[in-house]
Design an enzyme around this catalytic site. Structure first.
Site, short mmCIF file in Angstrom:
data_model
loop_
_atom_site.label_atom_id
_atom_site.label_comp_id
_atom_site.label_asym_id
_atom_site.label_seq_id
_atom_site.Cartn_x
_atom_site.Cartn_y
_atom_site.Cartn_z
N CYS A 190 0.83 -1.21 0.00
CA CYS A 190 0.00 0.00 0.00
C CYS A 190 0.87 1.26 0.00
O CYS A 190 1.64 1.47 -0.92
CB CYS A 190 -0.99 -0.04 1.16
N HIS A 246 -4.34 -4.95 -0.78
CA HIS A 246 -4.27 -5.66 0.50
C HIS A 246 -4.75 -7.12 0.40
O HIS A 246 -5.76 -7.49 1.00
CB HIS A 246 -5.11 -4.92 1.56
N GLU A 271 -3.54 -9.38 1.98
CA GLU A 271 -3.39 -9.95 3.32
C GLU A 271 -4.61 -9.73 4.21
O GLU A 271 -4.71 -10.34 5.30
CB GLU A 271 -2.15 -9.33 4.00
#
Length: 307
Positions: free
Chosen positions: A142, A235, A237
């Site tokens: 990010c 993202h 994750e």
């Protein structure tokens, strides 16, 4: 293979309950095989959630991983207890003489600021330079991906009038890349940011590889072989409910796109990205394992990613 993390780290209980194999520190010492040393510079406000998300993905890979949690040396976290930071995090100044197989830098809630107005910008620039001599492979996420591209290549970020927020389909532009091995032709990725790096801002002649991109939310993954970096603007994750938590935190403002069934926040969202999250981190760990020297003292002396 298991991941080795501190015995008392809160993430341990969560991961063990999910069936992730987590090794006790005492057991790891008895292993003859060298674990991969991965460090996480965690710039996110909710550090415990981020630790858990990334440890889950690293711990699901088939190699033993030793995770070191790192913080900016002179920055005090306002959202995580001082006891937690003191117990589990090491300031970068304390690890700068060590070498790591992999290094991850998370995003941070500073993307609306110019880079040079971020309080720890100078130290982050020093850390990025340090990865070139002390780390075999690095992953930025990010805002950190935007920061790394700006630092290494002068790429500017652009503010968005409306937050890029939701789960968006992305195209796999380079299936032959070791990072994209096994990826579908298109796949879903959570996105949550107020700024972007644009395709036209990527300089030519520097070997930067656009790996994945969305028609709606723009660039997602860029490979930087010369700097031994993989940059992810989004993202993968994230947990299933992370975007829901952000939506609630922001006072039920902007609805995350393509996330809640029928765009109804009363309905539980479905996770459409979990398998590709595991695939990306598995590919990253595997590429480290396949290319890293066994002698840690040689790490960082010959940077560069596979094409």
């Amino acid at each position: 293979m298991p991941i080795k993390i501190a015995d008392d780290l809160p993430a341990r209980r969560t991961l063990e309950a999910e069936g992730v194999v987590v090794m006790r520190e005492a057991d790891a010492v008895r292993q003859d095989i060298r674990p991969l040393r991965i460090a996480l510079l965690n710039l996110m406000p909710n550090k415990i959630s981020t630790e858990t998300q990334l440890a889950r993905l690293l711990g699901a890979t088939p190699l033993q991983v030793e995770l070191t949690l790192v913080r900016i040396s002179d920055h005090v976290s306002r959202n995580t207890s001082a006891d937690h930071m003191a117990s589990f995090y090491r300031p970068w100044n304390d690890v700068r003489d060590e070498r790591f197989d992999g290094f991850i830098i998370t995003g941070a809630p500073v993307e609306t600021l110019p880079f040079d107005q971020v309080s720890y910008w100078d130290e982050l620039r020093a850390i990025l330079d340090w990865t070139q001599t002390h780390v075999h492979r690095s992953l930025s996420i990010c805002w950190a991906a935007q920061a790394a591209l700006h630092h290494f290549h002068g790429v500017e970020k652009h503010s968005l009038e409306r937050k890029a927020f939701g789960v968006f389909r992305h195209h796999n532009h380079l299936p032959a890349s070791p990072w994209m091995r096994g990826f579908s032709d298109d796949f879903c990725v959570p996105v949550s940011r107020w700024s972007e790096v644009r395709r036209e801002s990527i300089p030519e002649g520097r070997g930067l590889q656009i790996l994945a991109e969305s028609d709606e939310s723009g660039l997602c993954l860029i490979g930087d072989p010369a700097r031994a970096f993989l940059h992810m603007f989004n993202h993968l994750e994230y947990d299933t409910l992370t975007l829901a938590d952000e939506y609630a935190r922001d006072g039920a403002g902007q609805l995350p796109a393509h996330y809640f069934p029928d765009d109804d926040p009363a309905q539980a969202p479905l996770n459409h990205w979990r398998s590709h999250a595991h695939l990306l981190f598995g590919n990253w760990i595997n590429e480290i394992y396949q290319t890293v020297p066994f002698d840690l003292g040689e790490v960082g002396q010959a940077p560069g990613l596979a094409a």
